[in-house]
Design a protein around this motif. Structure first.
Motif, PDB file in Angstrom:
ATOM      1  N   SER A 260       0.812  -1.307   0.218  1.00 43.33           N
ATOM      2  CA  SER A 260       0.039   0.024   0.135  1.00 43.33           C
ATOM      3  C   SER A 260       0.751   1.251   0.006  1.00 43.33           C
ATOM      4  O   SER A 260       0.388   2.223  -0.323  1.00 43.33           O
ATOM      5  CB  SER A 260      -0.928  -0.158   1.334  1.00 43.33           C
ATOM      6  N   THR A 261       2.019   1.115   0.430  1.00 43.19           N
ATOM      7  CA  THR A 261       3.287   2.125  -0.086  1.00 43.19           C
ATOM      8  C   THR A 261       3.995   1.442  -0.858  1.00 43.19           C
ATOM      9  O   THR A 261       4.398   0.451  -0.727  1.00 43.19           O
ATOM     10  CB  THR A 261       3.774   2.457   1.219  1.00 43.19           C
ATOM     11  N   THR A 262       4.637   2.505  -1.740  1.00 43.02           N
ATOM     12  CA  THR A 262       5.645   2.194  -2.742  1.00 43.02           C
ATOM     13  C   THR A 262       6.949   3.102  -2.408  1.00 43.02           C
ATOM     14  O   THR A 262       6.724   4.288  -1.887  1.00 43.02           O
ATOM     15  CB  THR A 262       5.483   2.544  -3.936  1.00 43.02           C
ATOM     16  N   VAL A 263       8.141   2.497  -2.265  1.00 43.97           N
ATOM     17  CA  VAL A 263       9.235   3.376  -1.923  1.00 43.97           C
ATOM     18  C   VAL A 263       9.846   3.734  -3.438  1.00 43.97           C
ATOM     19  O   VAL A 263       9.972   3.160  -4.323  1.00 43.97           O
ATOM     20  CB  VAL A 263      10.435   2.542  -1.289  1.00 43.97           C
TER      21      VAL A 263
ATOM     22  N   THR B 262      11.548   8.189  -0.986  1.00 43.84           N
ATOM     23  CA  THR B 262      10.217   8.865  -0.685  1.00 43.84           C
ATOM     24  C   THR B 262       9.305   7.590  -0.520  1.00 43.84           C
ATOM     25  O   THR B 262       9.224   6.845  -1.379  1.00 43.84           O
ATOM     26  CB  THR B 262       9.662   9.775  -1.587  1.00 43.84           C
ATOM     27  N   VAL B 264       5.480   6.655  -0.594  1.00 40.88           N
ATOM     28  CA  VAL B 264       4.108   7.112  -1.207  1.00 40.88           C
ATOM     29  C   VAL B 264       3.195   6.318  -0.889  1.00 40.88           C
ATOM     30  O   VAL B 264       3.143   4.884  -1.120  1.00 40.88           O
ATOM     31  CB  VAL B 264       4.359   7.524  -2.923  1.00 40.88           C
ATOM     32  N   ASP B 265       2.046   6.632  -0.266  1.00 44.96           N
ATOM     33  CA  ASP B 265       1.039   5.886   0.141  1.00 44.96           C
ATOM     34  C   ASP B 265      -0.116   5.927  -0.980  1.00 44.96           C
ATOM     35  O   ASP B 265      -0.038   6.551  -2.015  1.00 44.96           O
ATOM     36  CB  ASP B 265       0.128   6.158   1.359  1.00 44.96           C
TER      37      ASP B 265
END
Lengths: 421, 421
Positions: A260-263, B262, B264-265
């Motif tokens: 659900s989060t991406t780096v 970063t 990012v959700d």
């Protein structure tokens, strides 16, 4: 008739106590020197056999072998290498048996999980067909605790103890700071498919409302709204909220929570984040709470400094039993832990037929998880508590644990060809 | 003349041994009952004084107070709350003194870092002006190890030991798996401005080429290319590479390493990632190595289960000395650790004038870092090693450490107004 040598290999992810099993196999084999010659250990697990890289453990002192009892990691090297299905290619199995034959090896002790037990079974069957019968014995090992028949798996108890202790300690930390600082702490634990380790962290809670307040299991799809509601209620009531989250947790739509989060790096490349930062980001966004998180990763499976005494004893016992099974003529079996009673905890070592263990996976019983899906039940606690019982500390020198340093002398090769993986 | 009571408060980030100092203050004050009445502890630190929320420690049993010696976190609650500069607003200082006067408190023991020593100094000065002189004594505490005058800070040694032990254990894990699996392991440690904790993890290496192979200090701007080159060389030579990285590490352009990725959700919100995933992403991208990382976070400062014996003894000693300084008429000083010799390690407790400590920050000497910027020097090792010496284990019950559970009975309020922060 000269006695046959033994081959021992470590397989898959290592643990804080797999070397205790190695110690037991070697020490016990040395006591049966009328039946077992030398113990050769595979350099980097089964690859050591395929590559004919055999470590001669007879050249290690008694003291060094004894020190394995308190050394984490895989002292001879382990590997993530699964032999191909026997129907697809027998070449690897044949190579193993060729190497065993060349070195007069009559015993194969394989220290691993489901896949390894399958390999041991296949090797046992094929060796018979090839006219070079081998005694193949499994030694259970996995922090995932997912082997069948055995009541629990060596390696799990120490990881469980590490997580329960660490969660309890971190909870004391956040509890003392929550008035003006961090409100939410997330502890990310291993477990892609099964929540055994997450459940173990739950042992940190002894009384009602003790932390951890929420456990996110991979078995139960996470309802985002119910989760946030529980975080909010807990934080409002207790002042803070401690969450334990399995790396394999999924939302109800089947997607990994970690996805659900991406780096995104500065070049724009993307990759999945972890469960802990993903949950924290969601909590911060929806509830505004300040958070911290820890990712235990390898620390949880290598933390020999806080190993469970029961786990160390069982890791040793299954290694010892494996050799005893071998010398009494058993074959294609794995030593297994039998729980005889919960309170007081009593256990013994028996055996499991490899075909009852190979490729099966033990799930966590659903009645180990509370109805609201965020906690562990009394029966779960009764099962887990004995496994973290007792402390078995390593020796220290100048503030650091002393671990075994092996010479790792290789046996001279006898086959004139390398093996291409 | 009736004896005055004492006020004790815990300040800022807690540690594995700050309660050992609390234990010492309370136990020692009880021995000087001809000079000190009760010890009141601030509920959540200095806020407890501002809010007139005073915990009466005289109602806790000797056994409970004794158990503080082995309890991590801040047992009475701590806080991140810095009093306003005295020039801007004296109201908070005046409130403190009002509360102290209302409860007949003549001693103020403040257990914290730089900021806290500044507060203690200001309170001491203002109390004099206000005609209610107080004895103000600092008790040093911080895992950051950045207080001046004192040779080291209680709390640091145990975090240091935890990191050195954990790094050593995780290194054994990856070393055994690197042939077919993870090649790079990154351990993220605390330290925004100073690399003391990162340096401490370096103690895990005892011989040349022992892991950790690379330490990323916040003091030295990270050259991305040199870093990647070192990772590559190490992995090619050793088969794997263990890296310890300070959360505060920066690239040469001044940007935080953690900011190079970063998170990012799914709603598109962004926030900074951590140092460990940032370095791993870069390594994966540029060198293709499989990686794992751990984020120790609160675990490193709450790990009472692997506290350093020296650290526990020193945390107790500075608390005891603080009371002894107070009863012998000293004021506006902090108890401080004096190193008398390295080998054998000998130390004693002296005092530091608060104005020599308040708001100063001790940097790590640059000659503690090797010329290539990725390691620690012999002099660094000689400084650090004694601080992780010895093990001081808590008692366990059913597999978990037994920590103090306080009653926390509040003293009845005497002021008729709440204080607005």
């Amino acid at each position: 008739m000269s006695v046959k040598h033994a081959f021992y290999a470590q397989s898959g992810g290592v643990t804080a106590v797999i070397n205790a099993s190695a110690c037991a196999v070697i020490e016990t084999a040395r006591r049966y020197d009328d039946k077992i010659g030398k113990v050769y250990a595979g350099h980097n697990g089964i690859l050591g056999a395929l590559r004919e890289e055999l470590i001669d453990t007879s050249l290690e002192s008694h003291e060094t072998i004894g020190a394995l009892l308190r050394t984490p990691g895989g002292a001879f090297g382990s590997c993530r290498y699964k032999l191909k299905p026997i129907g697809e290619s027998e070449a690897e199995y044949r190579r193993l048996i060729e190497v065993f034959r060349a070195h007069d090896i009559g015993y194969f002790f394989y220290n691993g999980g489901n896949d390894s037990m399958d390999t041991a079974l296949k090797v046992s069957q094929l060796s018979e067909q090839m006219g070079y019968p081998l005694t193949c014995i499994g030694v259970p090992k996995t922090i995932d605790n997912d082997l069948t028949v055995t009541d629990n798996c060596p390696g799990f108890g120490s990881a469980a103890k590490y997580l329960a202790v660490s969660t309890k300690e971190a909870s004391h930390d956040i509890a003392s700071m929550c008035d003006t600082s961090t409100k939410v702490f997330v502890m990310e634990v291993m477990g892609r498919n099964a929540g055994w380790l997450a459940a173990a962290a739950g042992l940190a809670a002894r009384q009602e409302n003790d932390p951890p307040h929420i456990i996110v299991f991979p078995e139960i799809p996470l309802n985002r709204e119910r989760f946030l509601q529980k975080v909010k209620e807990t934080t409002e009531q207790e002042g803070y909220c401690v969450i334990v989250a399995s790396e394999g947790a999924r939302y109800e739509d089947g997607s990994f929570v970690s996805a659900s989060t991406t780096v995104v790096d500065s070049f724009g490349h993307q990759q999945l984040g972890g469960v802990a930062p993903a949950l924290c980001t969601t909590i911060k966004q929806e509830l505004g709470y300040k958070y911290h998180y820890a990712v235990a990763d390898y620390l949880q499976r290598s933390a020999r400094h806080i190993a469970s005494r029961v786990d160390v004893e069982q890791a040793y016992a299954v290694g010892k039993a494996a050799v005893e099974l071998a010398v009494t003529g058993r074959n294609a079996v794995m030593s297994a832990i039998i729980r005889e009673s919960n309170a007081p905890y009593r256990w013994s070592v028996g055996e499991a037929s490899l075909d009852k263990v190979a490729n099966f996976e033990r799930k966590m019983p659903m009645d180990f998880i509370t109805e609201d899906s965020f906690g562990i039940t009394r029966s779960c606690r009764e099962y887990l508590e004995p496994l973290i019982e007792g402390e078995e500390y390593p020796a220290y020198l100048n503030g650091l644990p002393r671990f075994a340093r092996l010479k790792k002398v290789m046996v001279e090769k006898r086959l004139n060809k390398p093996f291409e993986l």
